[in-house]
Design an enzyme around this catalytic site. Structure first.
Site, PDB file in Angstrom:
ATOM      1  N   THR A  37     -16.357  48.172  19.651  1.00  0.00           N
ATOM      2  CA  THR A  37     -15.609  47.884  20.887  1.00  0.00           C
ATOM      3  C   THR A  37     -14.733  49.089  21.238  1.00  0.00           C
ATOM      4  O   THR A  37     -13.789  48.956  22.015  1.00  0.00           O
ATOM      5  CB  THR A  37     -14.715  46.626  20.748  1.00  0.00           C
ATOM      6  OG1 THR A  37     -13.830  46.833  19.640  1.00  0.00           O
ATOM      7  CG2 THR A  37     -15.507  45.359  20.550  1.00  0.00           C
ATOM      8  N   ALA A  38     -15.035  50.267  20.644  1.00  0.00           N
ATOM      9  CA  ALA A  38     -14.174  51.439  20.892  1.00  0.00           C
ATOM     10  C   ALA A  38     -14.788  52.338  21.961  1.00  0.00           C
ATOM     11  O   ALA A  38     -14.457  52.198  23.142  1.00  0.00           O
ATOM     12  CB  ALA A  38     -13.919  52.183  19.593  1.00  0.00           C
ATOM     13  N   ARG A  39     -15.683  53.229  21.583  1.00  0.00           N
ATOM     14  CA  ARG A  39     -16.379  54.076  22.556  1.00  0.00           C
ATOM     15  C   ARG A  39     -17.816  54.285  22.078  1.00  0.00           C
ATOM     16  O   ARG A  39     -18.062  54.468  20.883  1.00  0.00           O
ATOM     17  CB  ARG A  39     -15.703  55.452  22.690  1.00  0.00           C
ATOM     18  CG  ARG A  39     -14.451  55.443  23.526  1.00  0.00           C
ATOM     19  CD  ARG A  39     -14.730  55.179  25.017  1.00  0.00           C
ATOM     20  NE  ARG A  39     -13.505  55.178  25.794  1.00  0.00           N
ATOM     21  CZ  ARG A  39     -12.775  54.099  26.065  1.00  0.00           C
ATOM     22  NH1 ARG A  39     -13.140  52.916  25.612  1.00  0.00           N
ATOM     23  NH2 ARG A  39     -11.681  54.197  26.799  1.00  0.00           N
ATOM     24  N   HIS A  77     -18.652  46.492  28.414  1.00  0.00           N
ATOM     25  CA  HIS A  77     -17.312  47.101  28.284  1.00  0.00           C
ATOM     26  C   HIS A  77     -16.252  46.135  28.835  1.00  0.00           C
ATOM     27  O   HIS A  77     -15.523  46.438  29.785  1.00  0.00           O
ATOM     28  CB  HIS A  77     -17.243  48.457  29.001  1.00  0.00           C
ATOM     29  CG  HIS A  77     -16.169  49.322  28.440  1.00  0.00           C
ATOM     30  ND1 HIS A  77     -16.293  50.675  28.255  1.00  0.00           N
ATOM     31  CD2 HIS A  77     -14.914  49.030  27.989  1.00  0.00           C
ATOM     32  CE1 HIS A  77     -15.192  51.174  27.732  1.00  0.00           C
ATOM     33  NE2 HIS A  77     -14.331  50.175  27.560  1.00  0.00           N
ATOM     34  N   ALA A 115     -14.156  44.198  26.670  1.00  0.00           N
ATOM     35  CA  ALA A 115     -13.214  43.750  25.642  1.00  0.00           C
ATOM     36  C   ALA A 115     -11.778  43.676  26.159  1.00  0.00           C
ATOM     37  O   ALA A 115     -10.993  42.841  25.728  1.00  0.00           O
ATOM     38  CB  ALA A 115     -13.292  44.675  24.427  1.00  0.00           C
ATOM     39  N   GLY A 161      -5.279  51.539  13.941  1.00  0.00           N
ATOM     40  CA  GLY A 161      -4.176  51.693  14.900  1.00  0.00           C
ATOM     41  C   GLY A 161      -3.871  50.340  15.511  1.00  0.00           C
ATOM     42  O   GLY A 161      -4.044  49.293  14.857  1.00  0.00           O
ATOM     43  N   GLU A 174     -22.883  54.865  28.889  1.00  0.00           N
ATOM     44  CA  GLU A 174     -22.904  53.564  29.551  1.00  0.00           C
ATOM     45  C   GLU A 174     -22.735  53.686  31.066  1.00  0.00           C
ATOM     46  O   GLU A 174     -23.171  52.811  31.812  1.00  0.00           O
ATOM     47  CB  GLU A 174     -21.856  52.617  28.965  1.00  0.00           C
ATOM     48  CG  GLU A 174     -20.427  53.030  29.233  1.00  0.00           C
ATOM     49  CD  GLU A 174     -19.429  52.176  28.471  1.00  0.00           C
ATOM     50  OE1 GLU A 174     -19.753  51.694  27.381  1.00  0.00           O
ATOM     51  OE2 GLU A 174     -18.318  52.008  28.984  1.00  0.00           O
ATOM     52  N   ILE A 211      -5.313  48.333  17.786  1.00  0.00           N
ATOM     53  CA  ILE A 211      -6.361  47.309  17.826  1.00  0.00           C
ATOM     54  C   ILE A 211      -6.839  46.975  16.413  1.00  0.00           C
ATOM     55  O   ILE A 211      -6.968  45.803  16.044  1.00  0.00           O
ATOM     56  CB  ILE A 211      -7.539  47.782  18.710  1.00  0.00           C
ATOM     57  CG1 ILE A 211      -7.073  47.937  20.169  1.00  0.00           C
ATOM     58  CG2 ILE A 211      -8.719  46.819  18.620  1.00  0.00           C
ATOM     59  CD1 ILE A 211      -8.046  48.660  21.082  1.00  0.00           C
TER      60      ILE A 211
HETATM   61  P1  NAI Z   1      -4.738  53.737  18.399  1.00  0.00           P
HETATM   62  O1  NAI Z   1      -4.485  55.155  18.791  1.00  0.00           O
HETATM   63  O2  NAI Z   1      -3.601  52.794  18.259  1.00  0.00           O
HETATM   64  O3  NAI Z   1      -5.543  53.725  17.008  1.00  0.00           O
HETATM   65  C1  NAI Z   1      -6.580  54.587  16.699  1.00  0.00           C
HETATM   66  C2  NAI Z   1      -6.617  54.761  15.197  1.00  0.00           C
HETATM   67  O4  NAI Z   1      -7.756  55.571  14.871  1.00  0.00           O
HETATM   68  C3  NAI Z   1      -5.385  55.485  14.630  1.00  0.00           C
HETATM   69  O5  NAI Z   1      -4.856  54.785  13.526  1.00  0.00           O
HETATM   70  C4  NAI Z   1      -5.918  56.854  14.232  1.00  0.00           C
HETATM   71  O6  NAI Z   1      -5.250  57.420  13.111  1.00  0.00           O
HETATM   72  C5  NAI Z   1      -7.367  56.507  13.893  1.00  0.00           C
HETATM   73  N1  NAI Z   1      -8.242  57.673  13.912  1.00  0.00           N
HETATM   74  C6  NAI Z   1      -8.164  58.781  14.698  1.00  0.00           C
HETATM   75  N2  NAI Z   1      -9.137  59.648  14.371  1.00  0.00           N
HETATM   76  C7  NAI Z   1      -9.829  59.076  13.359  1.00  0.00           C
HETATM   77  C8  NAI Z   1     -10.938  59.505  12.583  1.00  0.00           C
HETATM   78  N3  NAI Z   1     -11.518  60.696  12.778  1.00  0.00           N
HETATM   79  N4  NAI Z   1     -11.395  58.668  11.617  1.00  0.00           N
HETATM   80  C9  NAI Z   1     -10.796  57.475  11.396  1.00  0.00           C
HETATM   81  N5  NAI Z   1      -9.739  57.012  12.086  1.00  0.00           N
HETATM   82  C10 NAI Z   1      -9.268  57.815  13.057  1.00  0.00           C
HETATM   83  O7  NAI Z   1      -5.821  53.188  19.444  1.00  0.00           O
HETATM   84  P2  NAI Z   1      -6.166  51.672  19.763  1.00  0.00           P
HETATM   85  O8  NAI Z   1      -5.266  51.140  20.801  1.00  0.00           O
HETATM   86  O9  NAI Z   1      -6.303  50.904  18.506  1.00  0.00           O
HETATM   87  O10 NAI Z   1      -7.611  51.857  20.460  1.00  0.00           O
HETATM   88  C11 NAI Z   1      -8.725  52.369  19.737  1.00  0.00           C
HETATM   89  C12 NAI Z   1      -9.822  52.722  20.719  1.00  0.00           C
HETATM   90  O11 NAI Z   1     -10.334  51.529  21.307  1.00  0.00           O
HETATM   91  C13 NAI Z   1      -9.339  53.546  21.942  1.00  0.00           C
HETATM   92  O12 NAI Z   1      -9.328  54.939  21.651  1.00  0.00           O
HETATM   93  C14 NAI Z   1     -10.341  53.211  23.007  1.00  0.00           C
HETATM   94  O13 NAI Z   1     -11.375  54.177  23.028  1.00  0.00           O
HETATM   95  C15 NAI Z   1     -10.922  51.864  22.554  1.00  0.00           C
HETATM   96  N6  NAI Z   1     -10.624  50.790  23.515  1.00  0.00           N
HETATM   97  C16 NAI Z   1     -11.669  50.053  23.998  1.00  0.00           C
HETATM   98  C17 NAI Z   1     -11.457  49.040  24.904  1.00  0.00           C
HETATM   99  C18 NAI Z   1     -12.583  48.201  25.425  1.00  0.00           C
HETATM  100  O14 NAI Z   1     -12.420  47.505  26.439  1.00  0.00           O
HETATM  101  N7  NAI Z   1     -13.734  48.172  24.799  1.00  0.00           N
HETATM  102  C19 NAI Z   1     -10.098  48.761  25.416  1.00  0.00           C
HETATM  103  C20 NAI Z   1      -9.055  49.543  24.789  1.00  0.00           C
HETATM  104  C21 NAI Z   1      -9.325  50.547  23.893  1.00  0.00           C
END
Ligand code: NAI
Length: 340
Positions: A235-237, A306, A308, A155, A266, A157
């Site tokens: 860096t996701a969850r 956390h 990023a 997606g 966390e 990121i």
């Molecule tokens: P996004 O919604 O643009 O992209 C997520 C991607 O994951 C999508 O392409 C979706 O199709 C895919 N996806 C959904 N379910 C899936 C599965 N079961 N298997 C494989 N792929 C799957 O989200 P974005 O903006 O890229 O953010 C991703 C995650 O990063 C967020 O959900 C958030 O939890 C985390 N995040 C962490 C931050 C940090 O400071 N560490 C800051 C911002 C976001």
């Protein structure tokens, strides 16, 4: 005319100032800023509020929602929204929004900060010099050029990660439930199954959201597929990874190392001092908390707090979008709806 009451959580002083400048231009609103996450004593103060503006450590669960009969809108200052009980909000017809796009490049840059720290052994190198030695003995790293990176979730990121990886001349494989054909062509990304990605990658990086279907998507079964030389980046969850599986893999040298900006449970680490307070008693998973301690101490693992998303530019984008969300709500519009 009754005023709309808005409560903001987990704010730093500069953020309060930034928001105050903007909120003061709105009519008929009253607002409170809290530096802490939502808790039972804050709840008493905001029980008649209409809008909650949490960050990720404020759990907006059924109990909170039930205690706030005038709550109409929850707009989180984050992309992730797993801290909000969306089903309960839907039942109560409470609208929900997030900040979808504030930090795509920001989180991708942090992801590569972690990857470079591992590949060039930055932490150990800095420790070496700080300890008074200038010898590079035993600090040999590895090149990223020519290595395979596996991107899980392409997606916002994930796509930025792909772009950076391409510029470093890495081979890129990806797994996503929705493929993006544009990046296949532009950055030579090869989509494959999760198992194939785990088997073939030198670096595996997680960018999928956390939900029921992604809970422990890296687990004790599939961590067996990793190359022994592979590194895992998250860096996701935190709960995308089964923490005990990662700890065992590190202990048994089944993978080379990991870099984690997020940890399962966390909040327990963050609020360690409050562990003994009543609020935390129900929710603590002490086993995971102890496993996190192991990961933090092990030299093959790098953990950042956390962090990023935490660049000045990204934070200002969060506050700007949150203000846009609130302004839209006040004029009966609903933008940046949380998509489940
Ligand atoms: P996004 O919604 O643009 O992209 C997520 C991607 O994951 C999508 O392409 C979706 O199709 C895919 N996806 C959904 N379910 C899936 C599965 N079961 N298997 C494989 N792929 C799957 O989200 P974005 O903006 O890229 O953010 C991703 C995650 O990063 C967020 O959900 C958030 O939890 C985390 N995040 C962490 C931050 C940090 O400071 N560490 C800051 C911002 C976001």
């Amino acid at each position: 005319m009754t005023k709309t009451k808005i409560a903001f959580f987990e704010l730093k002083k500069w953020e309060e100032k930034y928001l105050e400048d903007r909120l003061s231009k709105l009519k008929n609103v009253e607002y409170s800023f809290f530096s802490k996450a939502m808790n039972s004593s804050i709840l008493k103060k905001v029980s008649d509020y209409n809008i909650l503006v949490p960050f990720i450590y404020s759990k907006i669960d059924k109990d909170i929602i039930d205690s706030m009969s005038d709550l109409k809108y929850v707009t989180t200052m984050s992309t992730g929204y797993d801290h909000i009980d969306l089903a309960e909000c839907k039942n109560r017809k409470i609208k929900t929004s997030n900040v979808p796009n504030y930090g795509e490049n920001t989180v991708a840059e942090h992801t590569f900060a972690l990857i470079f720290a591992l590949s060039r052994r930055i932490n150990e190198s800095v420790d070496r010099v700080n300890s008074g030695s200038f010898s590079p003995d035993g600090l040999m790293g590895f090149d990223l050029k020519g290595k395979t990176i596996g991107v899980i979730g392409t997606g916002g990121i994930g796509k930025h990660v792909v772009k950076i990886a391409h510029s470093l001349e890495m081979n890129i494989v990806a797994y996503d439930i929705q493929k993006d054909k544009r990046i296949t062509k532009k950055y030579k990304v090869k989509y494959c199954s999760l198992d194939e990605l785990l088997t073939t990658s030198d670096i595996i990086t997680l960018h999928a959201p956390y939900n029921e279907s992604t809970h422990h998507m890296i687990n004790k079964d599939n961590i067996e597929l990793f190359k022994k030389s592979a590194y895992l980046i998250n860096t996701a969850r935190g709960a995308l990874i089964e923490t005990s599986a990662l700890v065992n893999a590190i202990k048994q040298d089944k993978i080379a190392g990991a870099a984690l900006d997020v940890l399962e449970q966390e909040a327990v680490i963050k609020e360690e001092k409050e562990l003994l307070s009543d609020e935390f008693q129900d929710d603590i998973d002490l086993k995971t908390a102890l496993e996190n301690r192991f990961l933090i101490r092990d030299p093959r693992v790098i953990v950042t707090p956390h962090n990023a998303f935490n660049s000045r530019e990204a934070l200002e984008r969060i506050l700007d979008t949150t203000m846009d969300n609130i302004k839209a709500f006040l004029s009966n519009k609903h933008i940046n709806k949380v998509k489940k």
